[in-house]
Design a protein around this motif. Structure first.
Motif, PDB file in Angstrom:
ATOM      1  N   LEU A  53      32.014  49.630  41.852  1.00  0.00           N
ATOM      2  CA  LEU A  53      31.617  48.236  41.667  1.00  0.00           C
ATOM      3  C   LEU A  53      31.254  48.124  40.198  1.00  0.00           C
ATOM      4  N   HIS A  74      39.698  44.355  41.117  1.00  0.00           N
ATOM      5  CA  HIS A  74      39.560  43.445  42.268  1.00  0.00           C
ATOM      6  C   HIS A  74      38.423  42.468  41.954  1.00  0.00           C
ATOM      7  N   TYR A  76      35.441  40.038  42.969  1.00  0.00           N
ATOM      8  CA  TYR A  76      34.549  39.853  44.124  1.00  0.00           C
ATOM      9  C   TYR A  76      33.691  38.599  44.033  1.00  0.00           C
ATOM     10  N   ASP A  77      32.965  38.407  42.906  1.00  0.00           N
ATOM     11  CA  ASP A  77      31.986  37.314  42.906  1.00  0.00           C
ATOM     12  C   ASP A  77      31.608  36.943  41.464  1.00  0.00           C
ATOM     13  N   ARG A  99      39.055  33.569  41.156  1.00  0.00           N
ATOM     14  CA  ARG A  99      39.525  33.013  42.423  1.00  0.00           C
ATOM     15  C   ARG A  99      40.281  31.698  42.260  1.00  0.00           C
ATOM     16  N   GLN A 108      43.529  40.276  42.030  1.00  0.00           N
ATOM     17  CA  GLN A 108      43.793  41.706  41.852  1.00  0.00           C
ATOM     18  C   GLN A 108      44.789  41.885  40.712  1.00  0.00           C
ATOM     19  N   GLY A 129      35.669  45.082  41.278  1.00  0.00           N
ATOM     20  CA  GLY A 129      35.860  46.464  41.688  1.00  0.00           C
ATOM     21  C   GLY A 129      36.967  47.071  40.840  1.00  0.00           C
TER      22      GLY A 129
END
Ligand code: GUN
Length: 166
Positions: A53, A74, A76-77, A99, A108, A129
Motif C-alpha cells: 500500500l 492500482h 484505491y482512494d 477513478r 490500473q 497499491g
C-alpha cells in the motif's frame, strides 16, 4: 484532511519510503524464484511477488527511481496520481491513475521494468497499491541523481530536477 492521512498511516503502520510517500508491505509470496532463473540482472533469489500500500500526500512526491521488475499500480482512494515515466529509450509519458475514466484516468497501470518514474498526488492524498513480480528487493531499487539523469535525458531536465531530492 490531515486527520484522514494520519489515520491511514497509523492504521496500516506505514513507514516513510526512501523515494517519498509512505508504504506498508501487504504481501510477500512464500514462493521463491532462484537467481539462476532470473534473466534481468537480479543477483540472488527473489520472492515470486510482493505488494505494498503506498500513500502520497500533498507538498511531497515520489522521486525518480527505477526497479528491475514491472510494477503494477492500482488506484484505491483519495485524489488522482500523476506518474511520470521515462523509458530507457527516452520515451516520456504521464500515467493518470484515478477513478475518473471520463478524464482518461485509469484504475490500473504498468510501469515497465527499467523505466525511470516519479509520482505525485494532484490533491491532498492518494492511496494506491504497487505490485511487483519478481518481488521487490531494495537491491533492485535505484534512486536517481537529478543532475546525472537530467544529463541523460535533457529534454526532461526541468521535470527531472523537480522530482529529485539530490
Ligand atoms: N516495497 C518496498 N518499496 C517498494 C516499492 O517501491 N515498490 C514495491 N512494489 N514494493 C516495495
Amino acid at each position: 484532511m490531515k486527520a484522514a492521512i494520519d489515520s491511514i498511516i497509523q492504521s496500516y503502520k506505514m513507514l516513510p519510503h526512501p523515494e517519498g510517500g509512505f508504504y506498508k508491505e501487504s504481501y510477500r509470496s512464500d514462493l521463491l524464484l532462484e537467481g539462476d532463473s532470473l534473466s534481468n540482472g537480479m543477483n540472488g533469489r527473489r520472492n515470486c511477488s510482493t505488494a505494498i500500500l503506498f500513500l502520497l500526500v500533498e507538498n511531497s512526491f515520489s522521486a525518480f527511481h527505477r526497479i528491475k521488475s514491472d510494477e503494477v499500480w492500482h488506484f484505491y482512494d483519495g485524489d488522482p496520481v500523476q506518474i511520470h515515466v521515462i523509458e530507457p529509450n527516452g520515451h516520456y509519458y504521464i500515467i493518470k491513475l484515478g477513478r475518473n475514466t471520463l478524464d482518461n484516468e485509469v484504475f490500473q497501470a504498468v510501469v515497465p521494468a527499467g523505466a525511470w518514474f516519479a509520482s505525485k498526488t494532484i490533491g491532498a492524498y492518494s492511496l494506491v497499491g504497487c505490485t511487483v513480480s519478481p518481488g521487490f528487493d531494495f537491491a533492485d531499487f535505484e534512486l536517481a541523481n537529478g543532475e546525472s539523469l537530467a544529463a541523460e535525458f535533457p529534454d526532461q531536465k526541468e521535470l527531472i530536477l523537480a522530482f529529485c531530492r539530490h
